[in-house]
Design an enzyme around this catalytic site. Structure first.
Site: not given
Lengths: 319, 326
Positions: A123, A54
């Protein structure tokens, strides 16, 4: 008007903006796999899969945006933003100001957020308030497919970095989406229902819960006004204040944990600017200061439900 | 095909000498100002001048540079005005970033010095994006990204090299290995002796060069830049050099081994260059003195300019956030 899911509305917005502007490109964790139609139309240079890294995805977007491209990046799940914090917060949000305005950073970050899939706390974490608190960034969170398309199109055209949080629970819910150049300006809330007794302010998944609560309240003779913020930054203070000035009562609802959440800002803003119009204390409904459990019933228990919203509003009105 | 860059004609060696002197004199002025309390704490690159001058002189006008908190050498070698740099460091209105950057994150778009960050490794994360712009928009320049051995230990170094290789991005990675990572010696922090060893893992050609020899750096950088231009692929150049002063001014460097410091001080890049030019008959002692005087005069002018530049007007509370958003 065609009916699309929120997921497909995002795809439609991407395709339209990439068609309109050659500088728009999309890359991220599986975007070229999951949105094959974009690769077919725009080619593998403009729609790219990336490593699951990321930091470099976001950093590449910042560098590209600072030098002439308009990237949209997909980081999958909101908690993965933790790996991209430096690039988004320290670079994208700050380097325009710090450089004395020499650069601008038109980039959009897409992430999924919220409860609905039982995927557990790494998540599922609603951390939009972190980015609202970071100067130089804008934050949107649509509650409908139409707004997802309109907000994303506006975000891509904006010359600033925008984080677009997509509520997992809404991702595959269908809704009518205007065709063509449908834009929802950043910073404009939508009043979804008029009412004189109490204002319900929310965004994302809990907007629907507020509408359900308003139905239940109407059955009790209480008219609730429902505002969907759509943009968390810039925040439509005027729409909130106008409504609270009419109703005198405010319930702010979001799924993210209450502590230092967006609701705290709204409550403080209303207390500062419309205190004399309030007939009752402001109520904030939000999640607990705890990671979200994976088990579906436990996960749902962290989300303010219609019954709780209606009960809170009714208490205010009867108080 | 020759690998010498057609974009950058070989500079006069005396110009390289003068640029190194200018960087040293500029940073000496900052050190003096810092000690006197008129300039906030800064990170200098004293001892690393050959690395900056050698690499920047191998670049062409179309090439873009990303740099970090030790950026004065890169900016000055690129032609930055020392007066505007000093004004920025002093928080004045006429600085390159209107006093909003300070010393640590100066960028100068007009010079192609873009996107400076002081978060160690952040420049590496953004370099891929700048190179992506160059290729997607069909621009001719390559991207030079300056970082240190400290940044090479950040994940962003490895992520950046991987993506640049994967996406065929024209990035010249320049690791100025100055042996120190803030207050930590690189031997305490690196599993390998050389940063260039790590590039092989990503299939990226890499070389380590004597970073205190400006001629060697220039030659290696011209070769490296030409490789990037020709292949459209990344390349890593490691300049083996030394941070003579501390991490952040003021710094007594009590933590530095005296023998190590003496070893590197004896290899001062500017003294080495001067001796070599004189031995080769390309510079006389009198000419060297003239250049030194000229540099001293430029820095004096720069200091006067910066001191005369007003502080930015204090905005109202509502105006403080002006310029955050486009």
């Amino acid at each position: 008007m065609p009916t699309l899911t929120l997921y497909d509305a995002v795809g439609a917005a991407l395709a339209e903006e990439m068609r309109r502007d050659d500088r728009v490109l999309a890359f991220g964790e599986g975007i070229a796999t999951k949105r094959r139609e974009l690769v077919e139309e725009f080619g593998p240079r403009r729609v790219r899969n990336t490593p699951l890294a990321e930091g470099i995805i976001a950093g590449t977007a910042v560098g590209a945006a600072g030098t002439g491209l308009r990237p949209v990046i997909d980081l999958l799940f909101a908690p993965f933003l933790c790996y991209a914090m430096d690039e988004l917060v320290n670079s994208a949000g700050k380097l325009r100001y710090m450089s004395g305005g020499q650069f601008q950073f038109p980039l959009v970050t897409l992430v999924m957020t919220g409860s609905g899939w039982g995927v557990g706390a790494q998540h599922n974490h609603n951390l939009e308030a972190w980015f609202v608190h970071s100067p130089g960034l804008k934050v949107v969170m649509p509650a409908t497919p139409a707004d997802a398309k309109g907000l994303l199109k506006a975000a891509i055209r904006d010359d600033n970095p925008v984080l677009c949080f997509l509520d997992i629970g809404l991702l595959y819910q269908p809704g009518e989406v205007p065709e063509g150049d449908h834009l929802v300006p950043l910073g404009q809330a939508a009043t979804l229902r008029d009412g004189r007794d109490v204002t319900l302010v929310s965004y994302g998944k809990t907007v629907g819960h507020c509408l359900q609560a308003a139905d239940a309240l109407a059955a009790q003779g209480i008219a609730a006004e429902v505002i969907d913020l759509r943009s968390l930054k810039p925040l439509d203070n005027a729409a909130i204040l106008a409504s609270v000035s009419r109703t005198g009562r405010l319930v702010v609802v979001h799924e993210a944990n209450r502590l230092c959440g967006v609701g705290a800002e709204i409550a403080a803003m209303v207390a500062e600017h419309a205190f004399e119009r309030l007939k009752a204390p402001i109520v904030r409904l939000g999640g607990p200061d705890a990671p979200v459990a994976a088990s579906f019933p436990l996960e749902q228990a962290t989300v303010p439900q219609p019954e709780a919203i209606a009960a809170a509003a009714a208490t205010l009105c009867r108080g | 095909m020759s690998l010498n860059s057609p974009h950058a004609p070989a500079p006069d060696p005396r110009q390289l000498f003068e640029q190194m002197l200018l960087i040293r004199a500029y940073e000496d002025a900052i050190v003096t100002g810092s000690a006197a309390g008129s300039i906030p704490g800064t990170c200098t690159s004293v001892g690393q001048e050959a690395a900056a001058v050698g690499v920047v002189n191998a670049l062409g006008a179309d090439d873009l540079i990303l740099t970090n908190h030790r950026s004065a050498g890169h900016l000055l070698a690129r032609g930055a005005d020392p007066g505007r740099l000093l004004a920025e460091v002093m928080g004045r209105r006429d600085g390159y970033c209107q006093g909003r950057s300070g010393s640590l994150h100066i960028s100068a778009r007009e010079l192609g010095v873009v996107l400076t960050s002081t978060i160690v490794g952040a420049e590496l994360s953004m370099a891929t994006g700048v190179a992506l712009s160059q290729t997607m928009l069909g621009r001719p320049g390559i991207v030079a990204c300056f970082f240190g051995d400290g940044a090479a230990c950040e994940g962003s170094f490895h992520e950046s090299l991987n993506l640049a290789a994967l996406w065929h991005l024209p990035v010249l990675y320049v690791c100025e290995n100055n042996q120190w990572q803030a207050y930590v010696h690189r031997r305490e922090a690196m599993s390998r002796e050389r940063v260039s060893d790590w590039a092989a893992a990503y299939g990226i050609p890499a070389v380590t060069v004597d970073g205190n020899d400006v001629d060697a750096v220039l030659e290696a950088a011209r070769h490296a830049a030409a490789q990037v231009r020709q292949s459209g692929q990344p390349y890593l150049l490691e300049t083996w050099t030394y941070r003579t002063r501390g991490h952040l001014e003021p710094d007594d460097q009590a933590y530095v081994d005296a023998a190590e410091r003496e070893y590197w001080r004896a290899r001062d890049p500017i003294a080495t260059c001067r001796e070599r030019l004189i031995a080769a008959g390309r510079l006389t002692a009198a000419e060297a003195a003239t250049i030194e005087d000229k540099v001293a005069s430029r820095i004096d002018t720069a200091r006067r300019f910066a001191e005369a530049s007003p502080f930015p007007p204090i905005p109202t509370a509502a105006e403080l956030a002006r310029g955050v958003y486009a």
